[in-house]
Design an enzyme around this catalytic site. Structure first.
Site: not given
Ligand SMILES: *Cc1c(COP(=O)(O)O)cnc(C)c1O
Length: 390
Positions: A175, A203, A235
């Site tokens: 990330s 991602h 996302k």
């Molecule tokens: C954003 C993210 C999460 C968390 O997901 P949310 O739905 O925002 O809680 C988990 N793992 C990774 C790698 C992320 O980038």
């Protein structure tokens, strides 16, 4: 009692103090922040679906049928047919036997890791894994061994000297760096040393692979290769929530054991239906992904030509390496004065001395938007060298 005020003051001194900006209106490239219009390059809305009219319609149309609140946990009376429909859609989409819908990716990782590993077991975790994975490891009470980022050889050595039940956990796309995990090699060592592989593709899902099925699908890796696949829906999918997909027996085990699935209120069912609608857009979103890739490639060429240091990333996460916390903050502020929003990422989110500007692209950005970013980066380049970005 601990002196919390002094700790806050220390954070400010170290350039580590965090604040929240107030956004109004929908998430899109042009944001209203404290009444000011800013062109943003920091959301994870990679396909521009967070404010897509057909997703908003899907939610609006679902509400009269399902009502609003989730009202109960899945194991009591909250498991609505809308949730079930989404789980079936996610399983089919990812080519897995079964899927579970979680409220957030953070909760999915906490629940999955703590359910699948416990006292006496060992979890192997990439050093750059997301905070939710790190916290899931702690919660599991298993022994945790962190391996150097993407270093499959050192992971293999650790696996070879460890007995008992072993779990290997990795981000699919990292990330803060934007690089993709060496998934094929991870699959091979996990098979060789009888470890269970968990990939969190927060991602990659929606962005990479055929139909946006993610980094795992991009390599054609099956459920046998990657038995536990985590993805998030807030996302690229543009709604909210997360999922875990894999063999039916394993998903059934999680229903029994994953405490962040069991002890929480089900998501609003209408949101599950809106997510189904958004998955149709993701699947048919080849045009969006091609445009996004075009932005990423052009940015890389032009930013490097300006003398900025980028990282090995082909994804929409394109960090500009700065190093010093205050320099990163100053560049971010200089860009903001030019109407651009690019967040400075500082420790502890990234290792000390690796502060950076995390530029993220969305299919909702135009090439004109990218022109604005490049122009501002060109203006700020000189002052960054001079040590006083202004
Ligand atoms: C954003 C993210 C999460 C968390 O997901 P949310 O739905 O925002 O809680 C988990 N793992 C990774 C790698 C992320 O980038």
């Amino acid at each position: 009692m601990r002196n919390f005020t002094a700790e806050l003051e220390q954070r400010k001194q170290a350039g580590l103090y965090r604040t929240r900006r107030h956004i109004s209106g929908p998430q899109q490239p042009v944001l209203t922040s404290d009444g000011k219009r800013l062109l943003s390059f920091c959301s994870n809305d990679y396909l521009g679906l967070a404010n897509h009219p057909s997703n908003i319609d899907a939610l609006r149309n679902a509400l009269p049928e399902t009502g609003l609140g989730g009202a109960a946990s899945h194991l009591v009376c909250g498991h609505h047919e809308a949730h079930h429909l989404l789980e079936e859609r996610l399983a089919a989409f990812t080519g897995r036997s079964s899927a579970l819908y979680f409220s957030t990716g953070y909760m999915a990782n906490l629940g999955v890791i703590s359910a699948l590993a416990g006292r006496g077991d060992t979890v192997f975790s990439d050093r750059l894994n997301h905070a939710s994975i790190i916290d899931g490891c702690i919660l599991s009470r298993a022994r945790v061994r962190r391996y150097a980022h993407g270093d499959v050889a050192s992971l293999a050595a650790m696996l070879a000297e460890t007995g008992g039940h072993k779990l290997v956990v990795t981000d699919g796309v990292f990330s803060m760096d934007g690089d993709v995990a060496p998934l094929r090699e991870l699959v091979a060592v996990c098979r060789r040393y009888d470890a269970l592989l968990v990939v969190d593709d927060a991602h990659g899902f929606g962005v990479l692979g055929p139909g946006g099925r993610g980094s795992v699908a991009e390599l054609g890796l099956s459920e046998e290769d990657v038995p536990v696949l985590v993805g998030t829906l807030g996302k690229a999918v543009g709604t909210s929530g997360a999922f875990v997909a894999g063999p039916a027996g394993l998903m059934d085990y999680l229903v029994q054991k994953a405490r962040t699935y069991i002890y929480t209120t089900a998501m609003p069912p209408a949101l599950a239906l809106a997510t189904c609608a958004s998955l149709d857009l993701v699947e048919g979103g080849e045009g969006l992904r091609t445009h996004l890739q075009g932005l990423v490639e052009r940015f890389r060429g032009q930013a490097v030509a300006l003398g900025y240091r980028l990282m090995e990333s082909r994804t929409p996460i394109q960090p500009i390496m700065i190093g010093d916390n205050r320099a990163a903050l100053a560049l971010s502020q200089a860009l903001e004065e030019r109407g651009l929003l690019v967040t400075a990422i500082r420790p502890p989110t990234v290792p000390a001395g690796e502060a950076r500007l995390r530029v993220t692209f969305s299919a909702a950005h135009s090439h004109g938007d990218l022109d604005c970013l490049i122009r501002a980066l060109a203006e700020c380049r000189y002052s960054l060298d001079a040590g006083s970005v202004a």
